[in-house]
Design an enzyme around this catalytic site. Structure first.
Site, PDB file in Angstrom:
ATOM      1  N   CYS A  21      38.603  37.820  39.686  1.00 13.93           N
ATOM      2  CA  CYS A  21      39.474  37.985  40.803  1.00 13.93           C
ATOM      3  C   CYS A  21      40.950  37.864  40.235  1.00 13.93           C
ATOM      4  O   CYS A  21      41.208  38.579  39.429  1.00 13.93           O
ATOM      5  CB  CYS A  21      39.359  37.007  42.043  1.00 13.93           C
ATOM      6  SG  CYS A  21      40.205  37.756  43.534  1.00 13.93           S
ATOM      7  N   SER A  74      37.513  39.588  48.857  1.00 19.98           N
ATOM      8  CA  SER A  74      38.781  38.946  49.345  1.00 19.98           C
ATOM      9  C   SER A  74      39.853  38.639  48.644  1.00 19.98           C
ATOM     10  O   SER A  74      39.653  37.718  47.850  1.00 19.98           O
ATOM     11  CB  SER A  74      38.103  37.367  49.643  1.00 19.98           C
ATOM     12  OG  SER A  74      39.024  36.516  50.465  1.00 19.98           O
ATOM     13  N   HIS A 119      34.270  39.000  44.530  1.00 19.04           N
ATOM     14  CA  HIS A 119      33.792  37.696  44.460  1.00 19.04           C
ATOM     15  C   HIS A 119      32.425  37.557  44.588  1.00 19.04           C
ATOM     16  O   HIS A 119      31.477  37.217  45.524  1.00 19.04           O
ATOM     17  CB  HIS A 119      34.386  36.865  45.477  1.00 19.04           C
ATOM     18  CG  HIS A 119      35.843  36.221  45.252  1.00 19.04           C
ATOM     19  ND1 HIS A 119      35.985  35.529  44.466  1.00 19.04           N
ATOM     20  CD2 HIS A 119      36.882  36.576  45.878  1.00 19.04           C
ATOM     21  CE1 HIS A 119      37.300  35.163  44.454  1.00 19.04           C
ATOM     22  NE2 HIS A 119      37.969  35.976  45.239  1.00 19.04           N
ATOM     23  N   GLU A 131      30.302  35.729  43.167  1.00 19.96           N
ATOM     24  CA  GLU A 131      29.644  34.429  43.233  1.00 19.96           C
ATOM     25  C   GLU A 131      29.726  33.707  44.567  1.00 19.96           C
ATOM     26  O   GLU A 131      29.245  32.660  44.641  1.00 19.96           O
ATOM     27  CB  GLU A 131      30.513  33.437  42.322  1.00 19.96           C
ATOM     28  CG  GLU A 131      31.980  33.213  42.791  1.00 19.96           C
ATOM     29  CD  GLU A 131      33.053  34.047  42.712  1.00 19.96           C
ATOM     30  OE1 GLU A 131      34.088  33.578  43.106  1.00 19.96           O
ATOM     31  OE2 GLU A 131      32.700  35.268  42.433  1.00 19.96           O
ATOM     32  N   ARG A 167      39.163  29.405  59.077  1.00 19.23           N
ATOM     33  CA  ARG A 167      40.220  28.712  58.210  1.00 19.23           C
ATOM     34  C   ARG A 167      41.624  29.419  58.958  1.00 19.23           C
ATOM     35  O   ARG A 167      42.694  28.775  59.368  1.00 19.23           O
ATOM     36  CB  ARG A 167      40.453  28.617  56.825  1.00 19.23           C
ATOM     37  CG  ARG A 167      41.610  27.890  56.278  1.00 19.23           C
ATOM     38  CD  ARG A 167      41.818  28.467  54.813  1.00 19.23           C
ATOM     39  NE  ARG A 167      42.057  29.653  54.647  1.00 19.23           N
ATOM     40  CZ  ARG A 167      41.743  30.393  53.511  1.00 19.23           C
ATOM     41  NH1 ARG A 167      41.417  29.758  52.421  1.00 19.23           N
ATOM     42  NH2 ARG A 167      42.342  31.599  53.446  1.00 19.23           N
TER      43      ARG A 167
END
Length: 308
Positions: free
Chosen positions: A142, A192, A235, A237, A249
């Protein structure tokens, strides 16, 4: 063989519960083999969660791997206790004389800042240069990937009008690549980020090859053979709930955010998301670890020919 991590690391018990074979430091010294030395430069705010995500993938290999946690020395973490950092992390200054078979550089929540305005950019540049002489192969993720490809090749990042957020279909552009061994032609990857790198800029650099791409989200994975570097812009992972955690959030903080694309079943945030990328995450990291094992010198001190 299992992954070797500190006995008291919070990720230890979780990995054991998930079936990942973990070796204590005490047991590791009894084995007469050289474990692969993998470093993790963790730039994420929630370091404990990122440790678990990366250890889970690095540990899913028949090889013995010793994972070392590294942090930026000149940056004070806001979301991780000082006790945790002192107990389990070394600064880059403390490990810079070591050699590593593999080194992972994570993302960081500073995407929209120009690189030169990042408070630790000077140290980051030193670390990237250091990987040329002290690391056999590097996995940049990222923001870490955007920083590395900018540092080494001047490939710019572009700010997006809205966050690229969700799970997106990607194409395997290099089925014969050692890093994509076992990959489907079509697979899904979590995304993201607020910035992107573009194919047109990457294609100007002859040393770079695009391995994964999405019609909607653009370039995902780039290989640099000469430098033994991988640039992963998304991402793979992530945990099953990582995108949900980010979504709620922001919702709870009153930050405008769209529901993550193709993530919640029936686009209902009350339903539990299904993980549709786990197998390919393990494949990618397993292939990376295997390639390191096949090509790294047995004697650690022989790692270090400068790559251009």
């Amino acid at each position: 063989m299992p992954i070797k991590i500190p006995d008291r690391l919070p990720a230890f018990d979780t990995l054991v519960q998930e079936g990942v074979r973990v070796m204590t430091e005490t047991a590791a010294v009894r084995q007469d083999i050289r474990p692969l030395q993998i470093g993790l430069l963790n730039l994420m705010p929630n370091k404990i969660k990122t440790e678990l995500q990366m250890a889970r993938l690095v540990g899913a290999t028949p090889l013995q791997v010793e994972l070392s946690l590294v942090r930026i020395g000149g940056h004070k973490a806001k979301n991780t206790s000082e006790d945790h950092l002192l107990s389990f992390y070394e600064t880059w200054e403390e490990v810079k004389d070591r050699k590593f078979d593999g080194f992972i550089i994570t993302g960081a929540p500073i995407e929209t800042l120009p690189f030169e305005e990042v408070t630790y950019w000077d140290e980051m540049q030193k670390i990237l240069d250091w990987t040329q002489t002290n690391v056999h192969s590097t996995m940049n993720v990222c923001w870490g990937a955007m920083a590395a490809i900018y540092h080494f090749h001047g490939v710019p990042k572009y700010e997006l009008k809205e966050k690229a957020f969700g799970v997106y279909r990607h194409r395997n552009l290099a089925p014969s690549s050692v890093y994509l061994n076992g990959f489907s032609d079509d697979f899904q990857v979590p995304v993201s980020r607020w910035t992107e790198v573009r194919r047109t800029d990457i294609e100007k650099v002859s040393e770079l090859a695009i391995l994964m791409e999405s019609d909607e989200m653009g370039v995902c994975l780039v290989q640099e053979e000469a430098g033994k570097r991988l640039y992963m812009f998304n991402h793979v992972e992530y945990d099953s709930t990582s995108l949900a955690d980010e979504y709620f959030r922001d919702v709870n903080a009153g930050v405008p955010i769209k529901m993550p694309h193709d993530y919640f079943p029936h686009n209902d945030p009350e339903l539990t998301p299904q993980n549709r990328w786990r197998s390919h995450a393990h494949l990618l990291f397993g292939n990376w670890i295997n390639e390191i094992y096949q090509t790294t010198p047995y004697e650690l001190e022989k790692i270090g020919a400068v790559r251009v």
